[in-house]
Design an enzyme around this catalytic site. Structure first.
Site: not given
Length: 582
Positions: A419, A519-521
């Site tokens: 990521k 899922w790190h928004y």
């Protein structure tokens, strides 16, 4: 001299110790459950109530914040979801992904699809995203803490406060160890060993899963709470914050938050008011979708959206819902000739070029043949065999069906992912309904900035070197080259690259086609745009936002440690000021 045991005595000894062992196992599992006396269903709440602090969202930030503030004030937490305790799909590592695949209204996970086409999830449970994630625990980098303006010593103390309850050293079995050694061999140096700290090189991070594979969540931080000062209401959906005017600001009345309207599971309306007092406040900790959504529903947001939904304008704040970001994730599945352990994220390679390399193994999570809830399963929406815009419900169903027909051996192996840090690319959020249960529309604009794409390419190149490294050789087939892995078709046993007519695909195209979420928004209520450095909403009084929506970039390699730390940090900061003026 000790005499010899008779046969019956030996049998008795073995049976009683076996029973003791089973009881100990049950006690270990039961320790996950907490019967907090201050947690109640919202249906039991009075129509009108009063508190010093009202926190909307009992998630990763809201729980530590509430536990801290309850020491010297009365605190109400409104959590729209239920309890994580007693739910084996949350508690056990082996069941990871099951909540993310649950589309029922009572699910702890609420699926949403960004306008980019990437399938994502938002938490709907006490403990928030810490009840759903892959468990990796790692602090923010020192530069991040300095740039945000946090006091480094208080931040350190706050991390340690969190870690006493929820952080553990992972077991590091063979496959994860091979990834670690492969990263070192690939030049992601130095080897930093096990540490919670963020440092360039390769490290073993913490995990919120203990050595028995039991998840510990932000809800566990409520152990620290003063039960006489805290009330937590479950299945309590906040509909709006109420304001009145107080004083003037450049000749204009200044809005002051003073109450929250919420509904219980029957639809009955309740109002919670702030007690009178200079330091009493409402804090929104509803996450990067929920916090900007609630501000707009309450009349604080872009005036065009407010008017479009016939919402009374409290404050025209055009930056609410802006600067939304989600860290793009891309992964490669590496089939293994030998069995691998089931693991989530335990190792990370922190590069100087802005990409983080992590890994998960054992694609077949769970004890039953139909329980394929891996980190990259189409059951949870992670479908990289098609470009984002083509990931329709029908495509997901086909992928799930095709996966169900595969031999179990097809799932033997693991994923190595990257990521990008930041990211630089940003998007926006817009209200779609006045119903707070309906997801807003959100666009993240993955890879819109060319530097984000360049970081992905460098990350994938690093993964290629890890796969080709000597330490990882045991877990790869010599007959499968990395280009072949990247160019597997959509009929491959797991989620990989979409089918292309050409024989090879550029890494740039691979990044765009296979992008998923980790899922790190974050964003939507950023510091400097919507809130100030004390997390107070700019332009109104008695209202703060404390959660990941305030972040300008995702902290560290994985944000949950810092979100929990922030809840504790701000709780201490607010109480210190409160007590100083008492």
């Amino acid at each position: 001299m000790v005499g010899r045991r008779s046969a019956p005595s030996v049998a008795y000894f073995l049976v009683t110790h076996a029973l003791f062992f089973l009881l100990a196992c049950r006690l270990s599992a039961s320790q996950q459950a907490r019967n907090y006396t201050f947690v109640h269903d919202a249906r039991t709440a009075p129509e009108i109530s009063y508190y010093d602090y009202i926190i909307v969202g009992g998630g990763t930030a809201g729980c530590p914040l509430a536990a801290t503030l309850s020491q010297n004030a009365t605190v109400l937490v409104l959590e729209r979801g239920g309890s994580p305790y007693g739910d084996p799909n949350i508690t056990y590592l082996a069941n990871f992904g099951a909540p993310l695949a649950d589309a029922s209204p009572s699910s702890p996970s609420q699926r949403f699809i960004s306008e980019d086409g990437v399938i994502n999830a938002r938490a709907r449970v006490l403990g928030g995203g810490s009840c759903l994630n892959a468990g990796f625990y790692s602090r923010a980098e020192a530069d991040y803490i300095r740039d945000v303006g946090w006091n480094s010593e208080l931040a350190k103390q706050s991390y340690e406060w969190v870690e006493k309850k929820v952080a553990f050293q992972p077991p590091m079995k063979q496959w994860q160890s091979a990834v670690r050694d492969g990263l070192i061999d690939a030049g992601v140096l130095p080897n930093n060993g096990f540490t919670y700290d963020h440092m360039y090189g390769t490290k073993v991070g913490g995990s919120i899963f203990d050595t028995a594979g039991h998840r510990h969540t932000a809800a566990d931080l409520l152990d620290y709470a003063n039960p006489d000062g805290l009330t937590v209401l479950l299945k309590a959906t906040a509909h709006k914050v109420l304001f009145h005017t107080r004083g003037t600001q450049e000749g204009k009345a200044r809005p002051t938050a003073h109450a929250v309207v919420f509904r219980d599971s029957t639809g009955a309306k309740h109002r919670a008011y702030l007690n009178s007092g200079a330091h009493n406040e409402i804090i929104i900790s509803a996450g990067s979708l929920g916090s900007p959504q609630l501000l707009i529903l309450s009349g604080v947001g872009p005036v065009d959206q407010l008017k479009a939904h016939n919402i009374t304008v409290v404050l025209d704040q055009p930056m609410v819902g802006q600067l939304m970001s989600d860290n793009p994730m891309n992964a490669v599945f590496v089939p293994s000739p030998v069995p691998v352990e089931v693991s989530l994220i335990e190792v990370v390679g922190i590069t100087h070029f802005g990409s983080y390399i992590e890994a998960a193994s054992g694609a077949n999570f769970g004890s039953f043949p139909d329980n394929d809830y891996g980190l990259f399963s189409p059951k949870i929406g992670q479908l990289s065999t098609l470009p984002p815009k083509q990931r329709t419900p029908e495509a997901l169903e086909r992928a799930i069906y095709n996966m169900s027909k595969l031999d179990r051996a097809a799932f033997r192996g693991g994923f190595i992912l990257e990521k990008i840090m930041g990211p630089i690319s940003t998007g926006h959020l817009e209200l779609t309904s006045k119903n707070p249960n309906v997801n807003p529309s959100v666009t993240f604009n993955y890879f819109k900035h060319p530097e984000d794409l360049a970081r992905c390419v460098q990350g994938m190149s690093t993964i290629e070197r890890v796969i080709g490294s000597k330490p990882f050789s045991k877990f790869r087939y010599d007959t499968l080259s990395v280009p072949q892995l990247l160019n597997m078709t959509a009929t491959a046993p797991v989620n990989l690259l979409p089918r292309h007519s050409n024989s090879s695909v550029s890494l740039e195209q691979f990044c765009k086609d296979t992008v998923m979420t980790i899922w790190h928004y974050h964003g939507g209520c950023q510091v400097g745009a919507v809130v100030d450095r004390d997390y107070k909403v700019i332009g109104v009084d008695a209202l703060r936002v404390i959660d990941g929506s305030t972040f300008n970039a995702s902290p560290g390699t994985n944000p949950q440690a810092t979100v929990m730390m922030l809840g504790r940090y701000m709780g201490v900061t607010m109480l210190t000021k409160r007590l100083a003026s008492a």
